[in-house]
Motif scaffolding. Structure first.
Motif, PDB file in Angstrom:
ATOM      1  N   ILE A 127      38.229  14.594   2.205  1.00  0.00           N
ATOM      2  CA  ILE A 127      38.109  14.258   3.638  1.00  0.00           C
ATOM      3  C   ILE A 127      36.766  14.691   4.227  1.00  0.00           C
ATOM      4  O   ILE A 127      36.614  14.783   5.439  1.00  0.00           O
ATOM      5  CB  ILE A 127      39.292  14.822   4.460  1.00  0.00           C
ATOM      6  N   ASP A 128      35.791  14.919   3.355  1.00  0.00           N
ATOM      7  CA  ASP A 128      34.410  15.221   3.760  1.00  0.00           C
ATOM      8  C   ASP A 128      34.294  16.433   4.671  1.00  0.00           C
ATOM      9  O   ASP A 128      33.624  16.391   5.704  1.00  0.00           O
ATOM     10  CB  ASP A 128      33.757  13.998   4.418  1.00  0.00           C
ATOM     11  N   LEU A 129      34.955  17.518   4.284  1.00  0.00           N
ATOM     12  CA  LEU A 129      34.846  18.778   5.007  1.00  0.00           C
ATOM     13  C   LEU A 129      34.414  19.870   4.047  1.00  0.00           C
ATOM     14  O   LEU A 129      34.433  19.687   2.831  1.00  0.00           O
ATOM     15  CB  LEU A 129      36.191  19.161   5.632  1.00  0.00           C
ATOM     16  N   SER A 130      34.079  21.004   4.594  1.00  0.00           N
ATOM     17  CA  SER A 130      33.838  22.192   3.793  1.00  0.00           C
ATOM     18  C   SER A 130      35.190  22.813   3.471  1.00  0.00           C
ATOM     19  O   SER A 130      36.111  22.749   4.297  1.00  0.00           O
ATOM     20  CB  SER A 130      32.999  23.178   4.605  1.00  0.00           C
ATOM     21  N   PRO A 131      35.350  23.446   2.309  1.00  0.00           N
ATOM     22  CA  PRO A 131      36.607  24.145   2.031  1.00  0.00           C
ATOM     23  C   PRO A 131      36.957  25.172   3.114  1.00  0.00           C
ATOM     24  O   PRO A 131      38.133  25.449   3.330  1.00  0.00           O
ATOM     25  CB  PRO A 131      36.357  24.825   0.672  1.00  0.00           C
ATOM     26  N   ALA A 132      35.964  25.689   3.802  1.00  0.00           N
ATOM     27  CA  ALA A 132      36.216  26.638   4.899  1.00  0.00           C
ATOM     28  C   ALA A 132      36.964  25.991   6.057  1.00  0.00           C
ATOM     29  O   ALA A 132      37.583  26.693   6.866  1.00  0.00           O
ATOM     30  CB  ALA A 132      34.900  27.234   5.396  1.00  0.00           C
ATOM     31  N   ASP A 133      36.933  24.655   6.128  1.00  0.00           N
ATOM     32  CA  ASP A 133      37.608  23.926   7.204  1.00  0.00           C
ATOM     33  C   ASP A 133      38.992  23.414   6.801  1.00  0.00           C
ATOM     34  O   ASP A 133      39.642  22.701   7.566  1.00  0.00           O
ATOM     35  CB  ASP A 133      36.748  22.744   7.668  1.00  0.00           C
ATOM     36  N   VAL A 134      39.419  23.756   5.587  1.00  0.00           N
ATOM     37  CA  VAL A 134      40.723  23.330   5.090  1.00  0.00           C
ATOM     38  C   VAL A 134      41.482  24.581   4.643  1.00  0.00           C
ATOM     39  O   VAL A 134      41.071  25.259   3.717  1.00  0.00           O
ATOM     40  CB  VAL A 134      40.582  22.354   3.896  1.00  0.00           C
ATOM     41  N   MET A 135      42.573  24.882   5.323  1.00  0.00           N
ATOM     42  CA  MET A 135      43.367  26.055   4.963  1.00  0.00           C
ATOM     43  C   MET A 135      44.658  25.603   4.305  1.00  0.00           C
ATOM     44  O   MET A 135      45.264  24.622   4.744  1.00  0.00           O
ATOM     45  CB  MET A 135      43.674  26.909   6.201  1.00  0.00           C
ATOM     46  N   VAL A 136      45.051  26.302   3.261  1.00  0.00           N
ATOM     47  CA  VAL A 136      46.306  26.022   2.566  1.00  0.00           C
ATOM     48  C   VAL A 136      47.042  27.340   2.404  1.00  0.00           C
ATOM     49  O   VAL A 136      46.476  28.308   1.894  1.00  0.00           O
ATOM     50  CB  VAL A 136      46.053  25.383   1.178  1.00  0.00           C
ATOM     51  N   LYS A 137      48.290  27.358   2.865  1.00  0.00           N
ATOM     52  CA  LYS A 137      49.110  28.567   2.781  1.00  0.00           C
ATOM     53  C   LYS A 137      50.416  28.242   2.077  1.00  0.00           C
ATOM     54  O   LYS A 137      50.914  27.136   2.190  1.00  0.00           O
ATOM     55  CB  LYS A 137      49.423  29.096   4.187  1.00  0.00           C
ATOM     56  N   GLY A 138      50.949  29.225   1.374  1.00  0.00           N
ATOM     57  CA  GLY A 138      52.237  29.065   0.737  1.00  0.00           C
ATOM     58  C   GLY A 138      53.257  30.002   1.364  1.00  0.00           C
ATOM     59  O   GLY A 138      52.949  31.157   1.637  1.00  0.00           O
ATOM     60  N   LYS A 139      54.430  29.499   1.613  1.00  0.00           N
ATOM     61  CA  LYS A 139      55.535  30.288   2.171  1.00  0.00           C
ATOM     62  C   LYS A 139      56.795  29.973   1.374  1.00  0.00           C
ATOM     63  O   LYS A 139      56.966  28.862   0.885  1.00  0.00           O
ATOM     64  CB  LYS A 139      55.808  29.926   3.647  1.00  0.00           C
TER      65      LYS A 139
END
Length: 165
Positions: A127-139
């Motif tokens: 999606i043409d972003l920096s990895p810093a702009d994409v957060m992934v969390k697991g719960k």
């Protein structure tokens, strides 16, 4: 009366898939080793599906089911990263761009932490972003319900869109 277009929009997406016997779960375009896989019409990537819905919804352009119906044979086994990129192209054509994404994966397994960086990188590239702009969390679901019993996985995604002008 002329309506002004809001310069920032937020979309929310949700997806869930059942587990069946298999050789890994695809999340955010990354194959995570497991004794199960997600079942669905496409490659059953719940992370990409939720994010695609969030991006389309934020732009007011429908949802993944409208864009990629499970009644069409060409969508069988389809790569969800490709679907995400095609949805993003539609959103861009409408004058929007994705500025940020926040994704929560709810599952007892597989654990997301060891794969977080790879998923963030893969989604950011898509999606043409920096990895810093994409957060992934697991719960986990604390052993409650169908997710807690290990029957499947659910994902919630939020995407912030801004005018591309």
């Amino acid at each position: 009366m002329s309506a002004a277009v809001t310069p920032v929009r937020v979309g929310i997406g949700y997806d869930s898939h059942r587990f069946v016997e298999g050789h890994g779960v695809i999340l955010g375009g990354v194959l995570i080793p497991a004794t199960v896989r997600c079942t669905g019409h496409s490659d059953a990537d719940a992370v990409c599906h939720a994010l695609t819905d969030a991006i389309l919804g934020g732009a007011g352009l429908g949802d993944i089911g409208e864009m990629f119906p499970d009644t069409q044979a060409e969508n069988a086994g389809r790569d969800s990263i490709e679907m995400l990129q095609l949805a993003l192209a539609r959103v861009r054509k409408a004058g929007w761009r994705c500025a940020q994404a926040d994704i929560t994966v709810i599952a007892e397994f597989p654990k997301i932490g060891p794969h977080r960086a790879a998923i963030r990188e893969k989604l950011a590239n898509a999606i043409d972003l920096s990895p810093a702009d994409v957060m992934v969390k697991g719960k986990t679901n604390e052993s409650m319900g169908w997710i807690g019993r290990g029957e499947g996985i659910a994902t919630i995604a939020v995407a912030t869109l801004v005018r591309a002008d």
